[in-house]
Scaffold this motif. Sequence first.
Motif, PDB file in Angstrom:
ATOM      1  N   THR A 140      15.882  -8.224  -6.084  1.00 41.54           N
ATOM      2  CA  THR A 140      14.631  -8.978  -6.053  1.00 41.54           C
ATOM      3  C   THR A 140      14.823 -10.486  -6.218  1.00 41.54           C
ATOM      4  O   THR A 140      13.933 -11.253  -5.890  1.00 41.54           O
ATOM      5  CB  THR A 140      13.655  -8.467  -7.134  1.00 41.54           C
ATOM      6  OG1 THR A 140      14.275  -8.567  -8.404  1.00 41.54           O
ATOM      7  CG2 THR A 140      13.256  -7.030  -6.860  1.00 41.54           C
ATOM      8  N   THR A 141      15.982 -10.908  -6.702  1.00 38.13           N
ATOM      9  CA  THR A 141      16.261 -12.334  -6.842  1.00 38.13           C
ATOM     10  C   THR A 141      16.752 -12.932  -5.531  1.00 38.13           C
ATOM     11  O   THR A 141      16.234 -13.942  -5.053  1.00 38.13           O
ATOM     12  CB  THR A 141      17.313 -12.574  -7.947  1.00 38.13           C
ATOM     13  OG1 THR A 141      16.831 -11.992  -9.153  1.00 38.13           O
ATOM     14  CG2 THR A 141      17.557 -14.066  -8.145  1.00 38.13           C
ATOM     15  N   THR A 142      17.752 -12.301  -4.934  1.00 42.36           N
ATOM     16  CA  THR A 142      18.361 -12.828  -3.708  1.00 42.36           C
ATOM     17  C   THR A 142      17.709 -12.279  -2.437  1.00 42.36           C
ATOM     18  O   THR A 142      17.935 -12.808  -1.352  1.00 42.36           O
ATOM     19  CB  THR A 142      19.855 -12.487  -3.653  1.00 42.36           C
ATOM     20  OG1 THR A 142      19.993 -11.064  -3.546  1.00 42.36           O
ATOM     21  CG2 THR A 142      20.585 -13.016  -4.874  1.00 42.36           C
ATOM     22  N   ARG A 143      16.940 -11.206  -2.563  1.00 43.83           N
ATOM     23  CA  ARG A 143      16.325 -10.491  -1.440  1.00 43.83           C
ATOM     24  C   ARG A 143      17.351  -9.794  -0.544  1.00 43.83           C
ATOM     25  O   ARG A 143      17.029  -9.311   0.524  1.00 43.83           O
ATOM     26  CB  ARG A 143      15.449 -11.408  -0.581  1.00 43.83           C
ATOM     27  CG  ARG A 143      14.317 -12.044  -1.317  1.00 43.83           C
ATOM     28  CD  ARG A 143      13.256 -11.026  -1.556  1.00 43.83           C
ATOM     29  NE  ARG A 143      12.018 -11.694  -1.975  1.00 43.83           N
ATOM     30  CZ  ARG A 143      11.156 -11.150  -2.780  1.00 43.83           C
ATOM     31  NH1 ARG A 143      11.371  -9.946  -3.227  1.00 43.83           N
ATOM     32  NH2 ARG A 143      10.078 -11.773  -3.126  1.00 43.83           N
ATOM     33  N   LYS A 144      18.603  -9.742  -0.978  1.00 46.16           N
ATOM     34  CA  LYS A 144      19.647  -9.033  -0.234  1.00 46.16           C
ATOM     35  C   LYS A 144      19.370  -7.534  -0.318  1.00 46.16           C
ATOM     36  O   LYS A 144      19.018  -7.015  -1.372  1.00 46.16           O
ATOM     37  CB  LYS A 144      21.027  -9.347  -0.791  1.00 46.16           C
ATOM     38  CG  LYS A 144      22.133  -8.666  -0.028  1.00 46.16           C
ATOM     39  CD  LYS A 144      23.505  -8.969  -0.563  1.00 46.16           C
ATOM     40  CE  LYS A 144      24.509  -8.218   0.282  1.00 46.16           C
ATOM     41  NZ  LYS A 144      25.684  -7.849  -0.432  1.00 46.16           N
ATOM     42  N   GLN A 145      19.564  -6.845   0.805  1.00 45.82           N
ATOM     43  CA  GLN A 145      19.298  -5.416   0.865  1.00 45.82           C
ATOM     44  C   GLN A 145      20.546  -4.654   1.297  1.00 45.82           C
ATOM     45  O   GLN A 145      21.321  -5.131   2.115  1.00 45.82           O
ATOM     46  CB  GLN A 145      18.172  -5.121   1.859  1.00 45.82           C
ATOM     47  CG  GLN A 145      16.857  -5.743   1.461  1.00 45.82           C
ATOM     48  CD  GLN A 145      15.760  -5.459   2.484  1.00 45.82           C
ATOM     49  OE1 GLN A 145      16.007  -4.920   3.548  1.00 45.82           O
ATOM     50  NE2 GLN A 145      14.539  -5.823   2.147  1.00 45.82           N
ATOM     51  N   THR A 146      20.704  -3.441   0.719  1.00 54.21           N
ATOM     52  CA  THR A 146      21.684  -2.486   1.203  1.00 54.21           C
ATOM     53  C   THR A 146      20.921  -1.233   1.597  1.00 54.21           C
ATOM     54  O   THR A 146      19.791  -1.016   1.142  1.00 54.21           O
ATOM     55  CB  THR A 146      22.761  -2.159   0.147  1.00 54.21           C
ATOM     56  OG1 THR A 146      22.108  -1.699  -1.036  1.00 54.21           O
ATOM     57  CG2 THR A 146      23.605  -3.374  -0.184  1.00 54.21           C
ATOM     58  N   PHE A 147      21.544  -0.395   2.422  1.00 58.77           N
ATOM     59  CA  PHE A 147      20.805   0.711   3.017  1.00 58.77           C
ATOM     60  C   PHE A 147      21.565   2.026   2.945  1.00 58.77           C
ATOM     61  O   PHE A 147      22.787   2.050   2.970  1.00 58.77           O
ATOM     62  CB  PHE A 147      20.518   0.405   4.495  1.00 58.77           C
ATOM     63  CG  PHE A 147      19.823  -0.908   4.704  1.00 58.77           C
ATOM     64  CD1 PHE A 147      18.464  -1.025   4.481  1.00 58.77           C
ATOM     65  CD2 PHE A 147      20.535  -2.026   5.102  1.00 58.77           C
ATOM     66  CE1 PHE A 147      17.829  -2.243   4.665  1.00 58.77           C
ATOM     67  CE2 PHE A 147      19.914  -3.241   5.292  1.00 58.77           C
ATOM     68  CZ  PHE A 147      18.552  -3.351   5.071  1.00 58.77           C
ATOM     69  N   SER A 148      20.780   3.115   2.891  1.00 58.89           N
ATOM     70  CA  SER A 148      21.311   4.465   3.073  1.00 58.89           C
ATOM     71  C   SER A 148      20.742   4.976   4.388  1.00 58.89           C
ATOM     72  O   SER A 148      19.523   5.020   4.575  1.00 58.89           O
ATOM     73  CB  SER A 148      20.889   5.389   1.936  1.00 58.89           C
ATOM     74  OG  SER A 148      21.198   6.726   2.273  1.00 58.89           O
ATOM     75  N   HIS A 149      21.636   5.360   5.285  1.00 60.61           N
ATOM     76  CA  HIS A 149      21.233   5.883   6.587  1.00 60.61           C
ATOM     77  C   HIS A 149      21.483   7.391   6.661  1.00 60.61           C
ATOM     78  O   HIS A 149      21.793   7.913   7.736  1.00 60.61           O
ATOM     79  CB  HIS A 149      22.001   5.163   7.695  1.00 60.61           C
ATOM     80  CG  HIS A 149      21.690   3.708   7.780  1.00 60.61           C
ATOM     81  ND1 HIS A 149      20.544   3.219   8.351  1.00 60.61           N
ATOM     82  CD2 HIS A 149      22.370   2.625   7.331  1.00 60.61           C
ATOM     83  CE1 HIS A 149      20.533   1.913   8.276  1.00 60.61           C
ATOM     84  NE2 HIS A 149      21.628   1.520   7.647  1.00 60.61           N
ATOM     85  N   ALA A 150      21.344   8.092   5.542  1.00 60.56           N
ATOM     86  CA  ALA A 150      21.637   9.523   5.496  1.00 60.56           C
ATOM     87  C   ALA A 150      20.608  10.374   6.239  1.00 60.56           C
ATOM     88  O   ALA A 150      20.932  11.459   6.703  1.00 60.56           O
ATOM     89  CB  ALA A 150      21.736   9.994   4.043  1.00 60.56           C
TER      90      ALA A 150
END
Length: 168
Positions: free
Chosen positions: A27-37
Motif C-alpha cells: 500500500t505504500t509503493t503500490r507495487k503488486q505481485t500476482f498469483s496466476h493459479a
Amino acid sequence: DVRANIAYDVRGNLVFPAAAVGVVMNTTTRKQTFSHAHAHDLLCLAAHPSGQVVATAQVGNKSPIHIWKTIDGERVATIFPPHGAATLNLAFSADGRFLASVGADEEHTVCVHEWETNPQTTNVVDYLRGPHFAGTMVATEKFGRNPPYVMKYNPTDGRLVIGGKLTL
C-alpha cells in the motif's frame, strides 16, 4: 456474488482478487505481485493465521481451491472439493491446520480439509507445475438450502461457524 475478499498478509500488504488473479499490493509503493493459479474468476479468499499464505477459490464446476504464498504467488496446495458449481466461502482454523470450504451446491456442502497433507509430484491442472499438497478431507456436512454468507472459525473454542439467510 463475492464477500469478504480482502486480507492483510504478514508484511501488511493487501491481498485481494481481480478476476482470475490473486493480487498482493504494497500500500505504500503500490507495487503488486500476482498469483496466476486460477483459470476463472475468484469467488472467495481466506488468509492463513500466519499471514504467509492465502486460499482462493474460483467459479466453475469441480473448480479447485489453491493455497499460495503471498510473497511470490507460488502455489503450495491444490484441493478439489466436492462442491459442484463453485466454492462460496473459505476459512482457516486458528492454528492454520484446517481449511474449511462451503459449496454452491444445492445443500451447500461444508468440507474441512487438512490442507498440508497428501504431497503430490504430478499435476492434474495442466497449466500449473511443481510439487504441492493435495490435502485430505477430514469432515463434511450439509449447511442446508439457504445460502451461506460468512464462515469463520471461533478463535476461542475452534468451532466452525457459518451464517446465512435465516440460518446460523
